[in-house]
Structures are given as structure tokens and as C-alpha cells.
Design a protein around this motif. Structure first.
Motif, short mmCIF file in Angstrom:
data_model
loop_
_atom_site.label_atom_id
_atom_site.label_comp_id
_atom_site.label_asym_id
_atom_site.label_seq_id
_atom_site.Cartn_x
_atom_site.Cartn_y
_atom_site.Cartn_z
N UNK A 190 41.82 34.46 42.52
CA UNK A 190 40.39 34.92 43.06
C UNK A 190 40.21 36.23 43.35
N UNK A 191 41.44 37.16 43.37
CA UNK A 191 41.39 38.61 43.68
C UNK A 191 41.42 39.40 42.42
N UNK A 192 41.30 38.73 41.17
CA UNK A 192 41.85 39.43 40.11
C UNK A 192 40.69 40.28 39.45
N UNK A 193 40.70 41.44 39.12
CA UNK A 193 39.45 42.08 38.42
C UNK A 193 39.81 42.65 37.12
N UNK A 194 39.71 42.23 36.11
CA UNK A 194 40.13 42.86 34.71
C UNK A 194 38.99 42.65 33.87
N UNK A 195 39.16 43.63 32.89
CA UNK A 195 38.08 43.65 31.93
C UNK A 195 37.98 42.18 31.09
N UNK A 196 36.71 41.69 30.84
CA UNK A 196 36.57 40.60 30.07
C UNK A 196 37.61 40.26 28.89
#
Length: 209
Positions: A120-126
Motif C-alpha cells: 500500500x505504501x509503494x510509489x513507483x513508475x507504472x
């Protein structure tokens, strides 16, 4: 439905077999300290885990970027990375399992990024492909995956005998194009390829359309 081309098995070259052997040796050592696979599965590591994960490698487009959810002992994400040299992000919140993944990737020469955080906390490029195996029911997997996928991306999930119930449950909240392939390693198993994933609108729920 959309068509999935059924490729042949990944060519098990001597070099690939050597890299997978190195992975298996490290997993066996680490398994004495942390639970990566059931101890009773170790004699069947190749058939039950490695070969199972290799099925997905043949379905990954060349040059695709992947995110693997709940990578655990490296299945399927690290095996895919070893077999295809794809750029794979392994997401595993357990710090000890994440440490194993980093060591195993180095030993096997796999190009991966290991993120020791909650999904839920992951923020990566698509990414073009999201994978998972034995992690969660399909509705939850789609909730996690939908925000990680590129617009033309798709999911590859290894599922068991409850796949029909999971698809029915997921259809209450998600539209998706579904293709299914029988597992070559598990008589009750199914490979799901899911694309064109969008959330069902409230108005659709209200009208039942």
C-alpha cells in the motif's frame, strides 16, 4: 476475453540452470533461519516453486518492467528476473525476506530492485506487468495492482482451485479482460492474465449493469 499466446517453456540453457541452482542453494540455506518455503517442500523445490514460476516468464513481453507483489522466497518475481533478465521490482515487507531476496539476486545475477515496504505504501513508475503467487484473493490483488499498472499493462497471477469463486467476487468491483491458461505444474492451478482493469462505477452497482 483477450488472447494469450502460449509460448513454449523457457529454454533451460546451461547458464540459466546454473543461475537457478545458485538461487536454490541460497534459498535452502536461508530456509533454516526464516520460513521461505515449507520444509517439506524443499525436496520438491524445482517442481513446486521454480518450474511453477517459470511458466510466467514465457508470458512476459521483451523489455517489460515488472512489479512482483509479496515476493517472499522469490516466487514468481525473482525467478522471472533470472529467466528473462527483465527489470523487476520485488515488493516484500518482511525485512528478513527482503534481505534474502537481495542476496539471492546478487548470486544469480538478476537485475531487481527490492522494496522492503508494504504494498500500500509503494510509489513507483507504472509497470507493464504485475505478478503475484499465493499472496491474496483476487479482489485484494486488483486493489493493489491497479495503481501500479501502466494503461496498457496487465497482471499475471498464479491461482488455485478457487479461481472461479475469486473471479466472481472480483467482478462485483472490477471490469477486466480475462484469459486463463492451465498450469503445467499443478493440476488444480490456473494462470490468470488480466488486462483493461477498471473499477466498477457506483452507478453500475446501483443498476446492476
Amino acid at each position: 476475453m483477450f488472447h494469450v499466446k502460449r509460448e513454449g517453456p523457457i529454454d533451460m540453457s546451461e547458464a540459466l540452470r546454473h543461475r537457478l541452482d545458485r538461487f536454490a542453494a541460497i534459498l535452502t540455506r536461508w530456509n533454516a533461519r526464516i520460513n521461505l518455503v515449507s520444509p517439506r517442500d524443499l525436496p520438491h523445490l524445482w517442481d513446486r516453486h521454480i518450474a511453477d514460476s517459470l511458466q510466467l516468464a514465457a508470458l512476459v513481453p521483451p523489455g517489460a518492467r515488472l512489479a512482483d507483489l509479496g515476493s517472499g522466497g522469490g516466487f514468481p518475481g525473482l525467478i522471472i528476473a533470472i529467466a528473462t533478465n527483465a527489470d523487476v521490482t520485488l515488493i516484500e515487507s518482511d525485512q528478513r525476506k527482503a534481505a534474502f531476496l537481495r542476496e539471492a539476486a546478487r548470486a544469480a545475477g538478476a537485475r531487481v530492485t527490492v522494496l522492503a515496504r508494504r504494498i500500500e505504501d509503494i510509489d513507483i513508475p507504472p509497470v507493464q506487468v504485475v505478478t503475484a503467487r499465493a499472496l491474496a484473493a483476487l479482489p485484494q490483488l486488483l486493489e493493489w495492482s491497479s495503481r501500479l499498472l501502466a494503461p496498457d499493462g496487465f497482471c499475471l497471477f498464479l491461482k488455485g482451485r478457487n479461481v472461479d469463486d475469486e473471479l466472481t467476487s472480483a467482478a462485483a468491483d472490477w471490469h477486466m479482460a480475462v484469459s486463463r491458461l492451465p498450469s503445467r505444474t499443478n493440476a488444480d492451478g490456473t494462470i490468470l492474465k488480466l488486462g483493461e482493469i477498471t473499477r466498477v462505477r457506483h452507478s453500475e452497482r446501483a443498476t446492476g449493469s
